[in-house]
Design an enzyme around this catalytic site. Structure first.
Site, PDB file in Angstrom:
ATOM      1  N   SER A 132      -1.131  -9.974   9.980  1.00 34.96           N
ATOM      2  CA  SER A 132      -2.519  -9.532   9.824  1.00 34.96           C
ATOM      3  C   SER A 132      -3.475 -10.421  10.583  1.00 34.96           C
ATOM      4  CB  SER A 132      -2.941  -9.627   8.358  1.00 34.96           C
ATOM      5  OG  SER A 132      -2.160  -8.818   7.554  1.00 34.96           O
ATOM      6  N   HIS A 153       0.558  -3.947  14.522  1.00 33.01           N
ATOM      7  CA  HIS A 153      -0.128  -4.140  13.238  1.00 33.01           C
ATOM      8  C   HIS A 153      -0.432  -2.790  12.605  1.00 33.01           C
ATOM      9  CE1 HIS A 153      -3.776  -5.641  10.812  1.00 33.01           C
ATOM     10  NE2 HIS A 153      -2.668  -5.886  10.149  1.00 33.01           N
ATOM     11  N   GLU A 165      -2.412  -1.186  15.622  1.00 32.78           N
ATOM     12  CA  GLU A 165      -2.947  -2.059  16.677  1.00 32.78           C
ATOM     13  C   GLU A 165      -1.762  -2.626  17.448  1.00 32.78           C
ATOM     14  OE1 GLU A 165      -7.104  -3.684  14.699  1.00 32.78           O
ATOM     15  OE2 GLU A 165      -5.280  -4.757  14.179  1.00 32.78           O
ATOM     16  N   ASN A 203      -9.058  -6.373  11.145  1.00 40.01           N
ATOM     17  CA  ASN A 203      -9.179  -7.460  10.155  1.00 40.01           C
ATOM     18  C   ASN A 203     -10.273  -8.465  10.481  1.00 40.01           C
ATOM     19  OD1 ASN A 203      -7.331  -6.433   8.438  1.00 40.01           O
ATOM     20  ND2 ASN A 203      -5.630  -7.722   9.107  1.00 40.01           N
TER      21      ASN A 203
HETATM   22  N1  CAA Z   1       2.720   7.412   0.491  1.00 44.98           N
HETATM   23  C1  CAA Z   1       2.538   8.700   0.828  1.00 44.98           C
HETATM   24  N2  CAA Z   1       1.387   9.362   0.612  1.00 44.98           N
HETATM   25  C2  CAA Z   1       0.399   8.691   0.000  1.00 44.98           C
HETATM   26  C3  CAA Z   1       0.510   7.327  -0.372  1.00 44.98           C
HETATM   27  C4  CAA Z   1       1.734   6.697  -0.111  1.00 44.98           C
HETATM   28  N3  CAA Z   1       1.948   5.408  -0.417  1.00 44.98           N
HETATM   29  N4  CAA Z   1      -0.661   6.928  -0.925  1.00 44.98           N
HETATM   30  C5  CAA Z   1      -1.481   7.985  -0.897  1.00 44.98           C
HETATM   31  N5  CAA Z   1      -0.849   9.046  -0.337  1.00 44.98           N
HETATM   32  C6  CAA Z   1      -1.395  10.374  -0.076  1.00 44.98           C
HETATM   33  C7  CAA Z   1      -1.442  11.178  -1.344  1.00 44.98           C
HETATM   34  O1  CAA Z   1      -0.253  11.930  -1.543  1.00 44.98           O
HETATM   35  C8  CAA Z   1      -2.642  12.077  -1.128  1.00 44.98           C
HETATM   36  O2  CAA Z   1      -2.257  13.220  -0.380  1.00 44.98           O
HETATM   37  P1  CAA Z   1      -3.051  14.603  -0.588  1.00 44.98           P
HETATM   38  O3  CAA Z   1      -4.433  14.355  -0.039  1.00 44.98           O
HETATM   39  O4  CAA Z   1      -2.299  15.590   0.190  1.00 44.98           O
HETATM   40  O5  CAA Z   1      -3.031  14.852  -2.052  1.00 44.98           O
HETATM   41  C9  CAA Z   1      -3.555  11.242  -0.230  1.00 44.98           C
HETATM   42  O6  CAA Z   1      -2.753  10.228   0.357  1.00 44.98           O
HETATM   43  C10 CAA Z   1      -4.661  10.598  -1.040  1.00 44.98           C
HETATM   44  O7  CAA Z   1      -4.074   9.810  -2.100  1.00 44.98           O
HETATM   45  P2  CAA Z   1      -4.585   9.767  -3.599  1.00 44.98           P
HETATM   46  O8  CAA Z   1      -5.140  11.108  -3.967  1.00 44.98           O
HETATM   47  O9  CAA Z   1      -3.499   9.193  -4.444  1.00 44.98           O
HETATM   48  O10 CAA Z   1      -5.704   8.662  -3.633  1.00 44.98           O
HETATM   49  P3  CAA Z   1      -6.956   8.470  -2.735  1.00 44.98           P
HETATM   50  O11 CAA Z   1      -7.592   9.749  -2.338  1.00 44.98           O
HETATM   51  O12 CAA Z   1      -7.752   7.450  -3.443  1.00 44.98           O
HETATM   52  O13 CAA Z   1      -6.380   7.785  -1.410  1.00 44.98           O
HETATM   53  C11 CAA Z   1      -5.847   5.874  -0.144  1.00 44.98           C
HETATM   54  C12 CAA Z   1      -5.617   6.642  -1.443  1.00 44.98           C
HETATM   55  C13 CAA Z   1      -5.260   6.670   1.019  1.00 44.98           C
HETATM   56  C14 CAA Z   1      -5.121   4.547  -0.277  1.00 44.98           C
HETATM   57  C15 CAA Z   1      -7.385   5.703   0.085  1.00 44.98           C
HETATM   58  O14 CAA Z   1      -7.972   5.197  -1.084  1.00 44.98           O
HETATM   59  C16 CAA Z   1      -7.711   4.783   1.235  1.00 44.98           C
HETATM   60  O15 CAA Z   1      -7.688   5.185   2.390  1.00 44.98           O
HETATM   61  N6  CAA Z   1      -8.048   3.518   0.897  1.00 44.98           N
HETATM   62  C17 CAA Z   1      -8.390   2.515   1.901  1.00 44.98           C
HETATM   63  C18 CAA Z   1      -7.125   1.924   2.461  1.00 44.98           C
HETATM   64  C19 CAA Z   1      -7.397   0.898   3.531  1.00 44.98           C
HETATM   65  O16 CAA Z   1      -8.534   0.550   3.861  1.00 44.98           O
HETATM   66  N7  CAA Z   1      -6.304   0.377   4.102  1.00 44.98           N
HETATM   67  C20 CAA Z   1      -6.365  -0.690   5.064  1.00 44.98           C
HETATM   68  C21 CAA Z   1      -6.151  -1.995   4.349  1.00 44.98           C
HETATM   69  S1  CAA Z   1      -6.289  -3.360   5.433  1.00 44.98           S
HETATM   70  C22 CAA Z   1      -4.804  -3.451   6.144  1.00 44.98           C
HETATM   71  O17 CAA Z   1      -3.885  -2.737   5.865  1.00 44.98           O
HETATM   72  C23 CAA Z   1      -4.659  -4.506   7.188  1.00 44.98           C
HETATM   73  C24 CAA Z   1      -4.263  -5.856   6.777  1.00 44.98           C
HETATM   74  O18 CAA Z   1      -3.667  -6.544   7.612  1.00 44.98           O
HETATM   75  C25 CAA Z   1      -4.601  -6.448   5.459  1.00 44.98           C
HETATM   76  P1  NAD Z   2       4.781  -8.488   0.616  1.00 42.64           P
HETATM   77  O1  NAD Z   2       4.619  -9.746  -0.137  1.00 42.64           O
HETATM   78  O2  NAD Z   2       4.571  -7.182  -0.071  1.00 42.64           O
HETATM   79  O3  NAD Z   2       6.243  -8.427   1.285  1.00 42.64           O
HETATM   80  C1  NAD Z   2       6.807  -9.461   2.046  1.00 42.64           C
HETATM   81  C2  NAD Z   2       8.315  -9.345   1.912  1.00 42.64           C
HETATM   82  O4  NAD Z   2       8.937 -10.214   2.862  1.00 42.64           O
HETATM   83  C3  NAD Z   2       8.810  -9.763   0.512  1.00 42.64           C
HETATM   84  O5  NAD Z   2       9.586  -8.710  -0.038  1.00 42.64           O
HETATM   85  C4  NAD Z   2       9.642 -11.008   0.793  1.00 42.64           C
HETATM   86  O6  NAD Z   2      10.783 -11.126  -0.057  1.00 42.64           O
HETATM   87  C5  NAD Z   2      10.070 -10.769   2.240  1.00 42.64           C
HETATM   88  N1  NAD Z   2      10.465 -11.982   2.959  1.00 42.64           N
HETATM   89  C6  NAD Z   2       9.816 -13.183   2.972  1.00 42.64           C
HETATM   90  N2  NAD Z   2      10.481 -14.042   3.780  1.00 42.64           N
HETATM   91  C7  NAD Z   2      11.555 -13.362   4.278  1.00 42.64           C
HETATM   92  C8  NAD Z   2      12.614 -13.699   5.173  1.00 42.64           C
HETATM   93  N3  NAD Z   2      12.703 -14.901   5.723  1.00 42.64           N
HETATM   94  N4  NAD Z   2      13.539 -12.732   5.467  1.00 42.64           N
HETATM   95  C9  NAD Z   2      13.461 -11.506   4.915  1.00 42.64           C
HETATM   96  N5  NAD Z   2      12.480 -11.126   4.074  1.00 42.64           N
HETATM   97  C10 NAD Z   2      11.532 -12.045   3.768  1.00 42.64           C
HETATM   98  O7  NAD Z   2       3.810  -8.609   1.883  1.00 42.64           O
HETATM   99  P2  NAD Z   2       3.148  -7.440   2.745  1.00 42.64           P
HETATM  100  O8  NAD Z   2       1.837  -7.103   2.143  1.00 42.64           O
HETATM  101  O9  NAD Z   2       4.162  -6.402   3.008  1.00 42.64           O
HETATM  102  O10 NAD Z   2       2.837  -8.240   4.095  1.00 42.64           O
HETATM  103  C11 NAD Z   2       3.845  -8.480   5.057  1.00 42.64           C
HETATM  104  C12 NAD Z   2       3.189  -8.819   6.378  1.00 42.64           C
HETATM  105  O11 NAD Z   2       2.366  -7.716   6.786  1.00 42.64           O
HETATM  106  C13 NAD Z   2       2.279 -10.050   6.356  1.00 42.64           C
HETATM  107  O12 NAD Z   2       2.343 -10.677   7.601  1.00 42.64           O
HETATM  108  C14 NAD Z   2       0.907  -9.420   6.128  1.00 42.64           C
HETATM  109  O13 NAD Z   2      -0.135 -10.239   6.574  1.00 42.64           O
HETATM  110  C15 NAD Z   2       1.025  -8.165   6.961  1.00 42.64           C
HETATM  111  N6  NAD Z   2       0.140  -7.066   6.580  1.00 42.64           N
HETATM  112  C16 NAD Z   2      -0.180  -6.849   5.269  1.00 42.64           C
HETATM  113  C17 NAD Z   2      -1.015  -5.781   4.940  1.00 42.64           C
HETATM  114  C18 NAD Z   2      -1.380  -5.478   3.518  1.00 42.64           C
HETATM  115  O14 NAD Z   2      -2.314  -4.682   3.290  1.00 42.64           O
HETATM  116  N7  NAD Z   2      -0.735  -6.038   2.535  1.00 42.64           N
HETATM  117  C19 NAD Z   2      -1.484  -4.914   5.952  1.00 42.64           C
HETATM  118  C20 NAD Z   2      -1.100  -5.150   7.287  1.00 42.64           C
HETATM  119  C21 NAD Z   2      -0.305  -6.250   7.596  1.00 42.64           C
END
Ligand code: CAA
Ligand code: NAD
Length: 314
Positions: A132, A153, A165, A203
């Site tokens: 991330s 990503h 990404e 991010n």
């Molecule tokens: N697998 C398959 N389908 C899924 C699912 C999953 N895990 N989660 C949700 N869905 C589907 C549902 O089946 C549903 O489909 P329909 O519209 O056909 O019914 C649809 O997605 C919407 O789901 P829900 O009705 O359960 O719930 P919702 O409308 O609240 O949506 C959500 C859920 C898609 C997660 C929505 O809330 C959302 O987009 N949230 C924001 C998520 C976001 O910002 N993600 C980025 C995080 S940052 C990141 O990932 C980067 C990082 O490095 C940290």
């Molecule tokens: P998570 O904690 O859900 O899963 C990580 C998994 O990796 C765990 O099951 C752990 O047992 C496993 N693991 C750790 N060390 C290991 C090794 N040496 N060999 C094999 N498996 C190992 O974490 P996550 O949320 O899936 O995040 C994973 C990566 O993806 C991170 O780099 C995170 O920054 C990135 N990411 C996370 C998100 C998010 O929304 N959570 C979104 C995009 C990217």
């Protein structure tokens, strides 16, 4: 026809880390025709991933084939048959053209993994990290294949979020970049190209916003005592409650989730790892300051949806 050709080119893929992200990446690869090895440290973790993938595939099947039970069943069976679970990353990588890493957000742990994978995988195998926030070129520096290394990503939940990404370092070859871009498209995502900068595009904008939402809550935690003549008035000043912050961003800015909900959804540990890494990199940046509240929740094991409690109870 196109899928078959693409599938051969990527066959087989290894995804290391079967948590939130790794299981989602493995799922979309399998449902789009790729053979996938999904690796984690224990069989229990892999069983958890299998449960998550099956339940998610069922949702996708229901949505894709609402009126055709036979097609939905066939989709489920074909997708799950392409998934192979393993605790041995090295033997999985030895048979793969592409290895995608999705383990814990820690530079040393990722470098150690890639160093080991580098000696096990064939020379042509392309490596990608789903990090991330960490530098792809620093992760790649643990290997001898910096030209065949990039970032892929994905976003959570991977089966739903349409973006990937594709991150290139100064040493990522054009061929590798094109290959990763093509892979992103083959699993149904829209690729965008990013330089290897902290947080890439999404991010770099999203995580400071999430941290600002936590700071709004933290400011609400100060108890102010006012001495007025013989009375002491104590009250909590707050920017807003978690619920109101979430409602505000959903209804006022059209976000599907509010920031506090999204923090729980992403995982508070992952958010803390991201922020700590950036704070170490640029200690004076106000947007990258650590949060006591976030640190406290993580120390208590309240990591969000995945542990049943974060800012909210789930
Ligand atoms: N697998 C398959 N389908 C899924 C699912 C999953 N895990 N989660 C949700 N869905 C589907 C549902 O089946 C549903 O489909 P329909 O519209 O056909 O019914 C649809 O997605 C919407 O789901 P829900 O009705 O359960 O719930 P919702 O409308 O609240 O949506 C959500 C859920 C898609 C997660 C929505 O809330 C959302 O987009 N949230 C924001 C998520 C976001 O910002 N993600 C980025 C995080 S940052 C990141 O990932 C980067 C990082 O490095 C940290
Ligand atoms: P998570 O904690 O859900 O899963 C990580 C998994 O990796 C765990 O099951 C752990 O047992 C496993 N693991 C750790 N060390 C290991 C090794 N040496 N060999 C094999 N498996 C190992 O974490 P996550 O949320 O899936 O995040 C994973 C990566 O993806 C991170 O780099 C995170 O920054 C990135 N990411 C996370 C998100 C998010 O929304 N959570 C979104 C995009 C990217």
């Amino acid at each position: 026809m196109r899928l078959a050709a693409t599938t051969r080119r990527f066959s087989t893929i290894t995804v290391v880390g079967a948590g939130l992200m790794g299981s989602g990446i493995a799922q979309v690869a399998a449902q789009n025709g790729h053979d996938v090895n999904l690796v984690d440290q224990t069989d229990e973790l892999l069983q958890g991933a299998d449960r998550r993938i099956r339940s998610s595939l069922e949702r996708v099947a229901k949505k894709t084939f609402p009126d055709d039970v036979t097609k939905a069943k066939d989709f489920l069976e074909k997708s799950t048959s392409r998934l192979n679970y393993s605790t041995n990353a090295l033997s999985a990588a030895a048979q793969s053209n592409l290895v995608i890493e999705a383990i814990v957000e820690n530079m040393e742990t990722k470098q150690k993994l890639f160093q080991d994978l580098d000696s096990a995988a064939p020379k042509h195998t392309v490596f990608a990290s789903n990090t991330s926030s960490l530098s792809i070129s620093r992760i790649a520096s643990a290997t001898q294949r910096k030209d065949r290394f990039g970032g892929l990503h994905f976003f959570n939940p991977v089966p739903v979020m349409k973006l990937v990404e594709v991150v290139r370092t100064a040493e990522t070859s054009q061929e590798t970049f094109d290959y990763l871009t093509e892979f992103g498209k083959s699993v149904g995502k829209k690729p965008v190209s990013c330089r290897d900068t902290p947080g890439f595009i999404v991010n770099r904008l999203l995580v400071p916003y999430l941290m600002e939402a936590i700071r709004m809550l933290e400011r609400g935690m100060h108890v102010i005592a006012l001495e007025i003549e013989i009375y002491t008035l104590s009250f909590i000043i707050g920017d807003a409650t978690a619920e109101d912050i979430d409602t505000a961003m959903k209804l006022g800015a059209g976000h599907p989730m509010g920031p506090i909900q999204l923090l729980d959804y992403v995982g508070l540990d992952t958010t803390k790892f991201i922020m700590d890494g950036w704070h170490d990199l640029v200690p004076d940046e106000a947007l990258f300051q650590p949060s006591d509240l976030l640190n406290k929740l993580v120390a208590e094991g309240k990591l969000g949806n995945k542990t049943g409690q974060g800012f909210y109870k789930h």
